[in-house]
Design a protein around this motif. Structure first.
Motif, PDB file in Angstrom:
ATOM      1  N   HIS A 157       0.793  -1.117  -0.140  1.00  0.00           N
ATOM      2  CA  HIS A 157      -0.142  -0.075   0.137  1.00  0.00           C
ATOM      3  C   HIS A 157       1.022   0.799   0.071  1.00  0.00           C
ATOM      4  O   HIS A 157       1.532   1.365   0.897  1.00  0.00           O
ATOM      5  CB  HIS A 157      -1.136  -0.250   1.369  1.00  0.00           C
ATOM      6  N   SER A 158      -0.124   2.284  -0.559  1.00  0.00           N
ATOM      7  CA  SER A 158       1.190   3.799  -0.576  1.00  0.00           C
ATOM      8  C   SER A 158       1.231   4.339   0.677  1.00  0.00           C
ATOM      9  O   SER A 158       0.569   3.710   1.796  1.00  0.00           O
ATOM     10  CB  SER A 158      -0.074   4.393  -1.336  1.00  0.00           C
ATOM     11  N   ASP A 159       1.634   5.192   1.012  1.00  0.00           N
ATOM     12  CA  ASP A 159       1.981   6.324   1.790  1.00  0.00           C
ATOM     13  C   ASP A 159       0.962   6.555   2.545  1.00  0.00           C
ATOM     14  O   ASP A 159       0.382   6.253   3.195  1.00  0.00           O
ATOM     15  CB  ASP A 159       3.214   7.084   1.492  1.00  0.00           C
ATOM     16  N   GLU A 160       0.298   6.697   1.588  1.00  0.00           N
ATOM     17  CA  GLU A 160      -1.241   7.557   1.834  1.00  0.00           C
ATOM     18  C   GLU A 160      -2.255   6.484   2.905  1.00  0.00           C
ATOM     19  O   GLU A 160      -3.482   6.803   3.469  1.00  0.00           O
ATOM     20  CB  GLU A 160      -2.165   8.287   0.897  1.00  0.00           C
ATOM     21  N   GLU A 161      -2.330   5.630   2.270  1.00  0.00           N
ATOM     22  CA  GLU A 161      -3.251   4.169   2.264  1.00  0.00           C
ATOM     23  C   GLU A 161      -2.521   4.031   3.593  1.00  0.00           C
ATOM     24  O   GLU A 161      -4.056   3.585   5.163  1.00  0.00           O
ATOM     25  CB  GLU A 161      -2.602   3.118   1.593  1.00  0.00           C
ATOM     26  N   ILE A 162      -1.448   3.220   3.981  1.00  0.00           N
ATOM     27  CA  ILE A 162      -1.555   3.105   5.543  1.00  0.00           C
ATOM     28  C   ILE A 162      -1.316   4.537   6.211  1.00  0.00           C
ATOM     29  O   ILE A 162      -1.804   3.894   7.513  1.00  0.00           O
ATOM     30  CB  ILE A 162       0.265   2.906   5.125  1.00  0.00           C
ATOM     31  N   ARG A 163      -1.373   5.616   6.197  1.00  0.00           N
ATOM     32  CA  ARG A 163      -1.396   6.787   7.268  1.00  0.00           C
ATOM     33  C   ARG A 163      -3.092   6.962   7.197  1.00  0.00           C
ATOM     34  O   ARG A 163      -3.632   7.065   8.890  1.00  0.00           O
ATOM     35  CB  ARG A 163      -0.999   8.030   6.306  1.00  0.00           C
ATOM     36  N   ALA A 164      -3.968   6.725   6.702  1.00  0.00           N
ATOM     37  CA  ALA A 164      -5.247   7.015   6.288  1.00  0.00           C
ATOM     38  C   ALA A 164      -5.522   5.665   7.400  1.00  0.00           C
ATOM     39  O   ALA A 164      -6.305   6.480   8.074  1.00  0.00           O
ATOM     40  CB  ALA A 164      -6.282   7.104   5.145  1.00  0.00           C
ATOM     41  N   ASN A 165      -5.568   4.767   6.767  1.00  0.00           N
ATOM     42  CA  ASN A 165      -5.464   3.271   8.202  1.00  0.00           C
ATOM     43  C   ASN A 165      -4.817   3.825   9.716  1.00  0.00           C
ATOM     44  O   ASN A 165      -6.156   3.434  10.392  1.00  0.00           O
ATOM     45  CB  ASN A 165      -5.217   2.466   7.566  1.00  0.00           C
ATOM     46  N   VAL A 166      -3.868   4.226   9.882  1.00  0.00           N
ATOM     47  CA  VAL A 166      -3.830   4.188  11.173  1.00  0.00           C
ATOM     48  C   VAL A 166      -4.638   5.591  11.917  1.00  0.00           C
ATOM     49  O   VAL A 166      -4.518   5.493  12.630  1.00  0.00           O
ATOM     50  CB  VAL A 166      -2.519   4.837  10.962  1.00  0.00           C
ATOM     51  N   GLU A 167      -4.221   7.020  11.275  1.00  0.00           N
ATOM     52  CA  GLU A 167      -4.766   7.942  11.355  1.00  0.00           C
ATOM     53  C   GLU A 167      -6.729   7.555  12.015  1.00  0.00           C
ATOM     54  O   GLU A 167      -7.235   8.445  13.327  1.00  0.00           O
ATOM     55  CB  GLU A 167      -4.825   9.281  10.589  1.00  0.00           C
ATOM     56  N   THR A 168      -7.350   6.750  11.322  1.00  0.00           N
ATOM     57  CA  THR A 168      -8.649   6.804  11.170  1.00  0.00           C
ATOM     58  C   THR A 168      -9.352   5.927  12.226  1.00  0.00           C
ATOM     59  O   THR A 168     -10.293   5.602  13.239  1.00  0.00           O
ATOM     60  CB  THR A 168      -9.891   5.668  10.201  1.00  0.00           C
ATOM     61  N   ASN A 169      -8.084   4.263  12.312  1.00  0.00           N
ATOM     62  CA  ASN A 169      -8.788   3.241  13.110  1.00  0.00           C
ATOM     63  C   ASN A 169      -7.791   3.489  13.729  1.00  0.00           C
ATOM     64  O   ASN A 169      -8.723   3.013  14.990  1.00  0.00           O
ATOM     65  CB  ASN A 169      -8.143   2.087  12.408  1.00  0.00           C
ATOM     66  N   PHE A 170      -6.790   4.295  14.431  1.00  0.00           N
ATOM     67  CA  PHE A 170      -5.839   3.956  15.999  1.00  0.00           C
ATOM     68  C   PHE A 170      -6.206   5.235  16.082  1.00  0.00           C
ATOM     69  O   PHE A 170      -6.509   5.214  17.444  1.00  0.00           O
ATOM     70  CB  PHE A 170      -4.360   3.176  15.223  1.00  0.00           C
ATOM     71  N   LEU A 171      -4.996   5.932  15.876  1.00  0.00           N
ATOM     72  CA  LEU A 171      -5.395   7.415  16.342  1.00  0.00           C
ATOM     73  C   LEU A 171      -6.829   8.245  15.996  1.00  0.00           C
ATOM     74  O   LEU A 171      -7.023   9.110  17.534  1.00  0.00           O
ATOM     75  CB  LEU A 171      -4.561   8.528  15.083  1.00  0.00           C
ATOM     76  N   GLY A 172      -7.105   8.453  15.484  1.00  0.00           N
ATOM     77  CA  GLY A 172      -8.691   8.983  15.134  1.00  0.00           C
ATOM     78  C   GLY A 172      -9.843   8.446  16.740  1.00  0.00           C
ATOM     79  O   GLY A 172      -9.995   9.253  18.438  1.00  0.00           O
ATOM     80  N   PRO A 173      -9.639   6.664  17.067  1.00  0.00           N
ATOM     81  CA  PRO A 173     -10.579   6.445  18.274  1.00  0.00           C
ATOM     82  C   PRO A 173      -9.921   7.457  19.805  1.00  0.00           C
ATOM     83  O   PRO A 173     -10.244   7.175  20.718  1.00  0.00           O
ATOM     84  CB  PRO A 173     -10.629   4.938  18.351  1.00  0.00           C
ATOM     85  N   LEU A 174      -8.404   6.838  19.354  1.00  0.00           N
ATOM     86  CA  LEU A 174      -7.495   7.480  20.963  1.00  0.00           C
ATOM     87  C   LEU A 174      -7.810   8.774  21.158  1.00  0.00           C
ATOM     88  O   LEU A 174      -7.921   9.347  22.651  1.00  0.00           O
ATOM     89  CB  LEU A 174      -5.954   7.102  20.074  1.00  0.00           C
ATOM     90  N   PHE A 175      -7.306   9.093  20.295  1.00  0.00           N
ATOM     91  CA  PHE A 175      -7.216  10.969  20.162  1.00  0.00           C
ATOM     92  C   PHE A 175      -9.264  11.226  20.844  1.00  0.00           C
ATOM     93  O   PHE A 175      -9.887  12.528  21.872  1.00  0.00           O
ATOM     94  CB  PHE A 175      -7.606  11.783  18.950  1.00  0.00           C
ATOM     95  N   VAL A 176     -10.341  10.909  19.820  1.00  0.00           N
ATOM     96  CA  VAL A 176     -11.133  10.945  20.918  1.00  0.00           C
ATOM     97  C   VAL A 176     -11.434  10.538  22.257  1.00  0.00           C
ATOM     98  O   VAL A 176     -12.565  11.215  22.518  1.00  0.00           O
ATOM     99  CB  VAL A 176     -12.600  10.601  19.707  1.00  0.00           C
ATOM    100  N   ALA A 177     -10.776   9.699  22.629  1.00  0.00           N
ATOM    101  CA  ALA A 177     -10.773   9.087  24.153  1.00  0.00           C
ATOM    102  C   ALA A 177     -10.802  10.152  24.583  1.00  0.00           C
ATOM    103  O   ALA A 177     -10.999  10.218  26.127  1.00  0.00           O
ATOM    104  CB  ALA A 177     -10.836   7.697  24.102  1.00  0.00           C
ATOM    105  N   ARG A 178      -9.343  10.161  23.822  1.00  0.00           N
ATOM    106  CA  ARG A 178      -8.778  11.210  25.209  1.00  0.00           C
ATOM    107  C   ARG A 178      -9.351  12.350  25.611  1.00  0.00           C
ATOM    108  O   ARG A 178      -9.563  12.948  26.702  1.00  0.00           O
ATOM    109  CB  ARG A 178      -6.918  11.286  24.771  1.00  0.00           C
ATOM    110  N   ALA A 179      -9.353  13.342  24.099  1.00  0.00           N
ATOM    111  CA  ALA A 179     -10.314  14.437  23.804  1.00  0.00           C
ATOM    112  C   ALA A 179     -12.036  14.033  25.307  1.00  0.00           C
ATOM    113  O   ALA A 179     -12.040  14.946  25.559  1.00  0.00           O
ATOM    114  CB  ALA A 179     -11.003  14.720  23.067  1.00  0.00           C
ATOM    115  N   PHE A 180     -11.906  13.771  25.129  1.00  0.00           N
ATOM    116  CA  PHE A 180     -13.766  12.572  25.848  1.00  0.00           C
ATOM    117  C   PHE A 180     -13.684  12.619  27.429  1.00  0.00           C
ATOM    118  O   PHE A 180     -14.270  12.442  27.817  1.00  0.00           O
ATOM    119  CB  PHE A 180     -14.574  12.029  25.292  1.00  0.00           C
TER     120      PHE A 180
END
Length: 237
Positions: free
Chosen positions: A91-114
């Motif tokens: 996969h491209s850099d963009e595909e890898i980053r999109a998966n990491v940011e959406t599936n991992f960092l996103g939920p983590l950052f939302v949980a941290r914020a709330f």
């Protein structure tokens, strides 16, 4: 144990097949309000549903939603993405980053914020939607991000338990939604998945194994790696 009756629920990825059932079922169980968040918020036919725009990969978007939803008692990290083919090197850099940011960092950052909001409530819950592929790496980058989220959920559970926040992790194989339309394997009805998740929340459980695939894969974690991945025995010497 936490009842959904009177709860204020926030669902990420609310426009999808699973997210829509989370919104509807929360209301059916007595939630007083549901924030239905998505990158493109849509209208709903129930005044108890409050649509909000949320991109879980955008810190400013997360902060805006926290500011608008300060009464949340149940956070459901449901938003996710996938790639069209397996593998992690292809996969491209963009595909890898999109998966990491959406599936991992996103939920983590939302949980941290709330977390401060949820910690201030008498009864509060975070629900993270993992995957059976958290425990089975055949989906490459998707599996890797879901495995990371599983680990983060365990860490969140330990850190937030003293604050009275109950953290639930959900594992499931294919669900009968658009994301799994490519597969001919058995699929869980999203209504059945959501019912199992909310039943687990109300029973005070920490983990949901929503189908036979998830049960089998977790049971196999202690097996030799060659048993989990028999294809390794066919590699070149």
């Amino acid at each position: 144990m936490t009842t959904l009756n009177g709860a204020v629920v926030l669902v990420t990825g609310a426009n999808g097949g699973i997210g829509t059932h989370f919104v509807r079922d929360a209301l059916a169980r007595g939630a007083s309000k549901v924030y239905a968040t998505a990158r493109t918020a849509r209208t709903w036919d129930d005044e108890r549903v409050v649509p909000l725009t949320l991109d879980v990969t955008d810190p400013d978007s997360i902060l805006a939603v926290v500011g608008a939803a300060g009464d949340v008692t149940v956070l459901i990290n449901n938003a996710g993405t996938s790639v069209s083919s397996p593998g992690i090197l292809s996969h491209s850099d963009e595909e890898i980053r999109a998966n990491v940011e959406t599936n991992f960092l996103g939920p983590l950052f939302v949980a941290r914020a709330f977390a401060p909001i949820l910690s201030a409530k008498d009864e509060s819950v975070i629900i993270d939607i993992h995957s059976a592929l958290s425990w089975y790496a055949v989906a490459g980058i998707y599996s890797a991000t879901k495995a990371a989220l599983w680990s983060a959920t365990n860490s969140l559970r330990l850190e937030l338990a003293p604050e009275g926040v109950h953290v639930v992790g959900v594992h499931v194989g294919y669900v009968d939604t658009a994301m799994a339309a490519h597969s001919t394997d058995p699929k869980t009805d999203p209504a059945d998945l959501v019912r199992a998740v909310f039943d687990a929340v109300e029973a005070g459980e920490y983990e949901v194994l929503a189908d036979d695939t998830s049960v089998r894969l977790k049971a196999g974690l202690s097996a030799p790696i060659e048993a989990v991945y028999p294809q390794l025995t066919g590699t070149k010497a």
